[in-house]
Scaffold this active site. Structure first.
Site, PDB file in Angstrom:
ATOM      1  N   ASP A 105       0.847  -1.188   0.000  1.00 46.09           N
ATOM      2  CA  ASP A 105       0.000   0.000   0.000  1.00 46.09           C
ATOM      3  C   ASP A 105       0.885   1.240   0.000  1.00 46.09           C
ATOM      4  O   ASP A 105       1.638   1.479   0.955  1.00 46.09           O
ATOM      5  CB  ASP A 105      -0.859  -0.050   1.271  1.00 46.09           C
ATOM      6  CG  ASP A 105      -2.176   0.667   1.120  1.00 46.09           C
ATOM      7  OD1 ASP A 105      -2.206   1.700   0.442  1.00 46.09           O
ATOM      8  OD2 ASP A 105      -3.160   0.185   1.717  1.00 46.09           O
TER       9      ASP A 105
ATOM     10  N   ASP B 261      -2.914   4.615  -2.521  1.00 48.76           N
ATOM     11  CA  ASP B 261      -3.908   5.277  -1.676  1.00 48.76           C
ATOM     12  C   ASP B 261      -4.348   6.610  -2.298  1.00 48.76           C
ATOM     13  O   ASP B 261      -3.501   7.387  -2.753  1.00 48.76           O
ATOM     14  CB  ASP B 261      -3.250   5.522  -0.305  1.00 48.76           C
ATOM     15  CG  ASP B 261      -4.227   5.977   0.754  1.00 48.76           C
ATOM     16  OD1 ASP B 261      -5.165   5.221   1.049  1.00 48.76           O
ATOM     17  OD2 ASP B 261      -4.046   7.091   1.289  1.00 48.76           O
TER      18      ASP B 261
ATOM     19  N   GLU C  56      -6.733   3.686  -5.642  1.00 47.12           N
ATOM     20  CA  GLU C  56      -7.931   4.027  -4.883  1.00 47.12           C
ATOM     21  C   GLU C  56      -8.400   5.397  -5.360  1.00 47.12           C
ATOM     22  O   GLU C  56      -7.704   6.392  -5.173  1.00 47.12           O
ATOM     23  CB  GLU C  56      -7.646   4.062  -3.382  1.00 47.12           C
ATOM     24  CG  GLU C  56      -8.927   4.227  -2.592  1.00 47.12           C
ATOM     25  CD  GLU C  56      -8.724   4.768  -1.190  1.00 47.12           C
ATOM     26  OE1 GLU C  56      -9.579   4.525  -0.330  1.00 47.12           O
ATOM     27  OE2 GLU C  56      -7.718   5.465  -0.936  1.00 47.12           O
TER      28      GLU C  56
ATOM     29  N   HIS D  75     -11.000  -1.767   4.847  1.00 51.04           N
ATOM     30  CA  HIS D  75     -10.787  -1.295   6.214  1.00 51.04           C
ATOM     31  C   HIS D  75     -11.451   0.054   6.497  1.00 51.04           C
ATOM     32  O   HIS D  75     -11.367   0.546   7.608  1.00 51.04           O
ATOM     33  CB  HIS D  75      -9.279  -1.202   6.466  1.00 51.04           C
ATOM     34  CG  HIS D  75      -8.636  -0.206   5.552  1.00 51.04           C
ATOM     35  ND1 HIS D  75      -8.538  -0.395   4.177  1.00 51.04           N
ATOM     36  CD2 HIS D  75      -8.107   1.014   5.793  1.00 51.04           C
ATOM     37  CE1 HIS D  75      -7.977   0.657   3.625  1.00 51.04           C
ATOM     38  NE2 HIS D  75      -7.694   1.520   4.578  1.00 51.04           N
ATOM     39  N   ASP D  76     -12.074   0.658   5.474  1.00 54.29           N
ATOM     40  CA  ASP D  76     -12.767   1.935   5.670  1.00 54.29           C
ATOM     41  C   ASP D  76     -14.280   1.782   5.646  1.00 54.29           C
ATOM     42  O   ASP D  76     -15.008   2.746   5.853  1.00 54.29           O
ATOM     43  CB  ASP D  76     -12.401   2.925   4.541  1.00 54.29           C
ATOM     44  CG  ASP D  76     -10.930   3.296   4.514  1.00 54.29           C
ATOM     45  OD1 ASP D  76     -10.294   3.296   5.577  1.00 54.29           O
ATOM     46  OD2 ASP D  76     -10.420   3.583   3.412  1.00 54.29           O
TER      47      ASP D  76
HETATM   48  O1  TEU Z   1      -9.030   6.311   2.237  1.00 47.95           O
HETATM   49  C1  TEU Z   1      -9.499   7.333   1.438  1.00 47.95           C
HETATM   50  C2  TEU Z   1     -10.822   7.904   1.745  1.00 47.95           C
HETATM   51  O2  TEU Z   1     -11.066   9.056   1.413  1.00 47.95           O
HETATM   52  C3  TEU Z   1     -11.913   7.157   2.362  1.00 47.95           C
HETATM   53  O3  TEU Z   1     -11.968   5.827   2.269  1.00 47.95           O
HETATM   54  C4  TEU Z   1     -12.129   7.666   3.726  1.00 47.95           C
HETATM   55  O4  TEU Z   1     -11.683   6.806   4.710  1.00 47.95           O
HETATM   56  C5  TEU Z   1     -13.598   7.872   3.876  1.00 47.95           C
HETATM   57  O5  TEU Z   1     -14.083   8.519   2.758  1.00 47.95           O
HETATM   58  C6  TEU Z   1     -13.885   8.739   5.027  1.00 47.95           C
HETATM   59  O6  TEU Z   1     -15.255   8.778   5.210  1.00 47.95           O
HETATM   60  C7  TEU Z   1      -7.675   6.036   2.233  1.00 47.95           C
HETATM   61  C8  TEU Z   1      -7.380   4.898   3.180  1.00 47.95           C
HETATM   62  O7  TEU Z   1      -7.997   3.729   2.723  1.00 47.95           O
HETATM   63  C9  TEU Z   1      -7.799   5.301   4.548  1.00 47.95           C
HETATM   64  O8  TEU Z   1      -7.678   4.263   5.483  1.00 47.95           O
HETATM   65  C10 TEU Z   1      -6.967   6.484   4.945  1.00 47.95           C
HETATM   66  O9  TEU Z   1      -7.401   6.982   6.178  1.00 47.95           O
HETATM   67  C11 TEU Z   1      -7.023   7.601   3.903  1.00 47.95           C
HETATM   68  O10 TEU Z   1      -6.899   7.144   2.582  1.00 47.95           O
HETATM   69  C12 TEU Z   1      -5.891   8.576   4.134  1.00 47.95           C
HETATM   70  O11 TEU Z   1      -4.670   7.989   3.805  1.00 47.95           O
END
Ligand code: TEU
Ligand code: CA
Length: 547
Positions: free
Chosen positions: A96, A197, A248, A322-323
């Site tokens: 990642d 990311d 992503e 994970h989000d």
């Molecule tokens: O996530 C990006 C992101 O904008 C979303 O998934 C976010 O967590 C959600 O919209 C909030 O409501 C990536 C990663 O997957 C995440 O874990 C990180 O926190 C984020 O980037 C920052 O690096």
């Protein structure tokens, strides 16, 4: 070359996967210890979320050093051992790469703060509009304004995420060179996959106030994004045909994705997009409680499937990461039809055109956490929004109900391995609480049960390998306006596949207007499924028919 169209990726959040030294935090050795389990599932790649040195304000998405492993997760030797053991089992690693921002503890940012111009230029520092007013009104994704004031310079730096995650300045060629160096370093270690990311946020456009939204339209799919991705491809992973990549894409447009993941674009192998997971939001507002919109869900998935196919571009397909909250809690049923609905949801995703991603624990039907007290939550986003919701006037009770649905911690609880204490995740105190249902939802009880959710996932992964139609077939939406059926058709070299699912907990009928007598049922989530031209499907019934 590994054929990513036939592959399945398994996502591991190491912190919650398996703890081998009983400090309550999952570690790299824990991943190595469970490789046989992953091999048994049948996946081809493991995507590991960040384990680099980090203060862990955003669980590793705040990187302090891209070249070293955070002590909490282990050592470089542990990583190399994991890579070797994975290779022995034919499993490849996907790392990642968090390149939109670094931790403010990163030495680049520290040098910037000390006044070193070279490094100040690695980030985005700007003067305020006037005293006390940040450069723009953009909002951080984790709440509050996206600019932080630095008194010493009388300037602000941009952080689209947490205040300790400073956005990098990709318009600076030196920054792009640093990123290339990092990828090459991990390529030398045998890494064959990269997940980037929020990579569609790296190219910032105009720094203007946004009166229509939170600012995202000024930096999403920005002006130089395709150039920067092509450059990254050309200088790093594009030199190795075995490497697969996924970007992503936050709030992206499908038109941009044709290019990000186009077969001939020389950017990325595939993209994650999230529009289908905002069907229980209000517009872009996540911190609300509304039932999910099934028609919208279907419409969005159908649209991405059809158009990406027409444009020869490739999707990553998924419900969970994970989000995101756990899918069985979100779109399925955690009570009477837990098993049926978890299997149905798996089938919907795994027969689509795209590379399927499974998030750890999804394959055993893990549910949302249902935490009832703020002390149980760990995620910075949840902690911030819990406050913001109450500042907006919501009662604590209502704020809790919203967190229970949307918090990212829902999917970050420890993997439920066994029915023993702490679900067999650790002998210490887990960094985040284990969900109480581990006594009946756990890996041990499912691996040898032919009818388990785990074995259903296993079958789906195998089906993709054995059936070219699943990997390469075209896509066509079916029953578009049916209120409960999620169905689609795949076609390839004279073969046809019908994937038909009841998305709800009651019986439904659907007149297929097709002659189904020549079809064979190759997968179902009920013991015996009755195939008639006018179909009656039981609660969450899911069938895959082939001709
Ligand atoms: O996530 C990006 C992101 O904008 C979303 O998934 C976010 O967590 C959600 O919209 C909030 O409501 C990536 C990663 O997957 C995440 O874990 C990180 O926190 C984020 O980037 C920052 O690096
Ligand atoms: Ca540990």
């Amino acid at each position: 070359m590994a054929d990513f169209k036939k592959s399945t990726v398994y996502q591991i959040y190491p912190k919650s996967f398996y703890d081998t030294n009983d400090d309550g935090i999952g570690d790299l050795k824990g991943v190595t210890a469970k490789l046989d389990y992953i091999k048994d599932l049948g996946v081809d790649y493991i995507w590991l979320t960040p384990f680099f040195v980090s203060p862990q304000n955003d669980n590793g998405y705040d990187v302090e050093d891209y070249y070293h492993i955070d002590k909490r997760y282990g050592t470089m030797q542990d990583f190399e051992e994991l890579a070797q053991e994975a290779q022995k089992r034919g499993i490849r690693l996907m790392l990642d790469m968090v390149f939109n921002h670094t931790s403010t503890k990163h030495q680049w940012f520290q040098k910037a703060l000390s006044g070193d111009e070279k490094y100040k230029n690695y980030y985005i520092f700007k003067k305020g509009k006037k005293a006390g007013v940040p450069p723009t009104n953009w909002e951080s994704k984790f709440g509050g304004n996206a600019w932080e004031y630095v008194e010493k310079f009388d300037e602000y730096y941009l952080h689209l995420f947490d205040v300790t995650q400073a956005d990098l300045n990709w318009d600076n060629e030196e920054v792009r060179k640093e990123m290339q160096k990092i990828i090459k370093f991990w390529m030398k270690k045998g890494v064959k996959g990269f997940r980037f990311d929020v990579v569609n946020l790296i190219s910032k456009g105009a720094f203007e106030d946004d009166y229509q939204g939170d600012g995202r339209r000024f930096y999403t799919d920005g002006p130089n994004i395709h150039r920067y991705l092509k450059e990254l491809h050309e200088t790093t992973f594009g030199t190795d045909a075995e490497i697969i990549t996924v970007g992503e894409m936050s709030s992206t447009s499908i038109e941009n994705c044709y290019e990000y993941a186009g077969e001939k674009s020389n950017e990325l192998s595939m993209v994650f997009s999230f529009h289908h997971l905002k069907v229980d939001f209000m517009g872009n507002e996540k911190w609300v409680m509304v039932p999910f919109d099934f028609q919208k869900l279907k419409h969005i998935i159908f649209q991405w499937q059809t158009k990406m196919c027409q444009h020869n571009a490739w999707n990553a397909v998924f419900w969970c990461n994970h989000d995101q909250p756990r899918v069985v809690s979100r779109f399925g049923n955690t009570e009477k039809y837990w098993k049926e609905s978890a299997k149905m949801l798996a089938t919907v995703i795994h027969c689509l055109r795209g590379t399927p991603y499974i998030y750890q624990g999804e394959e055993i039907g893990m549910t949302n956490a249902n935490f009832t007290h703020i002390s149980q939550y760990k995620d910075v986003e949840s902690l911030n929004h819990f406050k913001i919701l109450q500042q907006k006037g919501l009662s604590a009770e209502n704020a809790y109900s919203i967190l229970q649905i949307h918090s990212r911690d829902n999917s970050r609880t420890p993997i439920q391995w066994t029915a023993e204490k702490n679900a067999g995740f650790t002998k210490g105190t887990p960094w985040i609480e284990v969900i109480k249902n581990y006594t009946h939802i756990n890996v041990e009880s499912q691996i040898n049960d032919e009818n388990s959710i785990f074995n259903h996932y296993k079958k789906l992964i195998q089906l993709r390998k054995e059936n070219n139609i699943i990997a390469y077939g075209d896509f066509e939406a079916l029953a578009e306006n049916h209120s409960a059926i999620f169905a689609y058709k795949r076609t390839y070299q004279g073969e046809t596949l019908l994937v038909i699912n009841n998305f709800y907990g009651y019986e439904v009928t659907w007149d297929t207007e097709m002659n189904l007598s020549q079809y064979q049922c190759i997968l179902s989530n009920y013991a015996e499924s009755k195939i008639e031209n006018i179909l009656t499907l039981r609660p969450y019934e899911s069938i895959v028919l082939k001709k």
